[in-house]
Design an enzyme around this catalytic site. Structure first.
Site, PDB file in Angstrom:
ATOM      1  CB  SER A  73      -0.909   0.004   1.221  1.00 38.55           C
ATOM      2  OG  SER A  73      -0.181   0.435   2.348  1.00 38.55           O
ATOM      3  CE  LYS A  74       0.732   7.242  -2.709  1.00 39.23           C
ATOM      4  NZ  LYS A  74       1.786   7.144  -3.408  1.00 39.23           N
TER       5      LYS A  74
END
Ligand code: GLU
Length: 484
Positions: free
Chosen positions: A255-256
């Protein structure tokens, strides 16, 4: 004849996971002499992001992965943008209605909310309870038509067989069985007239004669629905291959929070597309245990879906950095210099000549991770020294150093321009060190400080050759004060 598709939705900047899906489709098609198409799945108006489609084209152009058919090149099965195919999906939804494998549903959002609340209170899994389907038994065809004609909002839902089970088969995951009672009557056509992903995807895969569906594991839960949908149309199914999840360093879905996830960010950071493609290719596929660097041609020759792993693949930035370094060292210097010019311009170093950029890149390519490191790692090669490593200075600038540096500047100035070579400069420094009875290092450190301002850099004499005689001497004099 193998036909595969990469079918991104333009909902944001192209994700590295999507790059992998596109790449595997490409490698698979090229390996078997088949066709790889690009299809833009943009029917979810609520998730559409301006510029996202453009980004897909640009990022694939950057990586050199080419699609044989798609919105940008056309092809016999176009249009390849789903928003331009809505009539096709409506006709196909009608086909299902006619076959009795789909039905109109007139539920309002409030009714669906109440249904979910009831299910929650009863402790059962949320699933459409088929109120509308049952209603239609009593409403009859005429009343159903009247509701539609009078503008009552409607959707079309897939009729999932009430009993029995659905078998799925996947080239990576193997066979699975799902009891039909766990599968929802998926909405196929929404009240805004647009198809859902499921309908558009299956209709297009069929019409575009797709033989293999290669996509990320996040689509695996949809597979039983898709199998039922193919059966509802009476169509032959393609083969499926779901690619393992990409995981961050903590083995959770990438994820980010784990860092950059869009391809554009790697481009902006100065990674080489060849390195990124090589790295991404190995996220879930290992052609051989003994090496990690492969050209695209080699990957095409070796690619097999059977060798794709089930287990999630960890996105290891250290490995990407290592790979980028490997590629940097092998790349033709003109190519690197061409790529670095805009990076330098962005950093405020415009008007750098290509030939000079080539010399600098060649000088420091062993010491950087990405091309973007160049303006910070070696800013002093493109403009004046802007910062000094004072700890380094304090360690090496001793009593007498100033005079020694001044003396070296004088000796360098007496070399004629043709003598401005590594061996001549080195000869001057070593010769002088010998005269002084010092080790050469005692002179090289102050030299490095005056020429670059810092401790870490490429070979000192090589740096001075690239920087040029005039600039090198000027810098030494800046450090030692006026004329010697
Ligand atoms: N539009 C879907 C996506 O964005 C496609 C999934 C598939 O390949 O079926 O990933």
């Amino acid at each position: 004849m193998v036909r595969v598709r990469f079918a991104p939705s333009p909902t944001g900047m192209l994700h590295v996971g999507s790059l992998r899906s596109g790449l595997y489709n490409y490698l698979f098609a090229r390996h078997l002499g088949g066709t790889c198409i690009l299809r833009i799945e943009d029917t979810d108006q609520t998730r559409y992001v301006e510029g996202a489609e453009q980004n897909i084209f640009e990022m694939f152009r950057w990586t050199g992965i080419e699609f044989d058919e798609g919105p940008h090149v056309g092809g016999p099965h176009g249009p390849y943008r789903q928003s331009e195919r809505t009539d096709i999906y409506r006709v196909h939804a009608q086909m299902l209605l006619d076959r009795g494998t789909a039905y109109y549903a007139f539920d309002t959002a409030e009714e669906l909310d109440r249904m979910r609340e009831r299910q929650k209170a009863a402790g059962v899994a949320p699933k459409y309870d088929r109120t509308s389907m049952r209603n239609q038994f009593t409403l009859g065809e005429e009343e159903t038509r009247r509701l539609i004609d009078s503008g009552t909002p409607w959707t079309i839902r897939l009729f999932v067989p009430l009993t029995g089970e659905t078998r799925t088969s996947d080239l990576v995951r193997g066979e699975s069985v799902f009891p039909n009672k766990t599968i929802d009557d998926q909405i196929l056509l929404k009240s805004d007239g647009y198809p859902t992903y499921h309908l558009a995807n299956i209709v297009d895969d069929h019409l575009m004669e797709i033989t293999h569906v290669i996509r990320g594991e996040e689509w695996l839960p949809s597979l039983p629905k898709h199998v039922i949908l193919y059966d509802a149309f009476g169509w032959e199914k393609p083969q499926f291959a779901h690619l393992p999840l990409l995981l961050g360093p903590t083995r959770k879905k990438l994820s980010k929070r784990d860092g950059d996830v869009s391809v554009a960010e790697y481009l902006q950071k100065g990674y080489l597309p060849e390195a990124l493609v090589n790295f991404v290719a190995l996220l879930g596929w290992n052609p051989t245990a003994d090496r990690e660097i492969f050209t695209v041609e080699e990957m095409i020759a070796m690619f097999e879906l059977e060798k794709v792993n089930k287990a999630g693949a960890i996105f290891d930035l250290e490995k990407l950095n290592w790979m980028n370094g490997m590629y940097l060292r092998q790349m033709p210097i003109e190519r690197l210099a061409g790529d670095v010019l805009p990076i330098l311009a962005r950093a405020g170093f415009g008007n750098v000549e290509m030939i000079y950029a080539e010399a600098v890149v060649d000088l420091i390519k062993e010491r950087i991770t990405t091309l973007n490191d160049i303006p910070t790692f070696a800013d002093y090669m493109f403009g004046p020294i802007r910062c000094i490593d004072f700890a380094y200075a304090q360690k090496h600038w001793k009593a007498g150093t100033q005079e020694q540096v001044a003396e070296m500047a004088g000796r360098f100035a007496r070399l004629n321009p043709a003598e401005w070579t590594v061996s001549m400069i080195e000869g001057v420094v070593r010769g002088y060190a010998e005269e002084l009875g010092l080790s050469a290092g005692k002179l090289i450190h102050p030299l490095r400080l005056a020429i670059t301002g810092r401790q870490v850099g490429a070979g000192m004499f090589e740096t001075m050759v690239v920087l040029g005689q005039g600039t090198s001497i000027t810098r030494l004099r800046e450090f030692t004060g006026p004329a010697v």
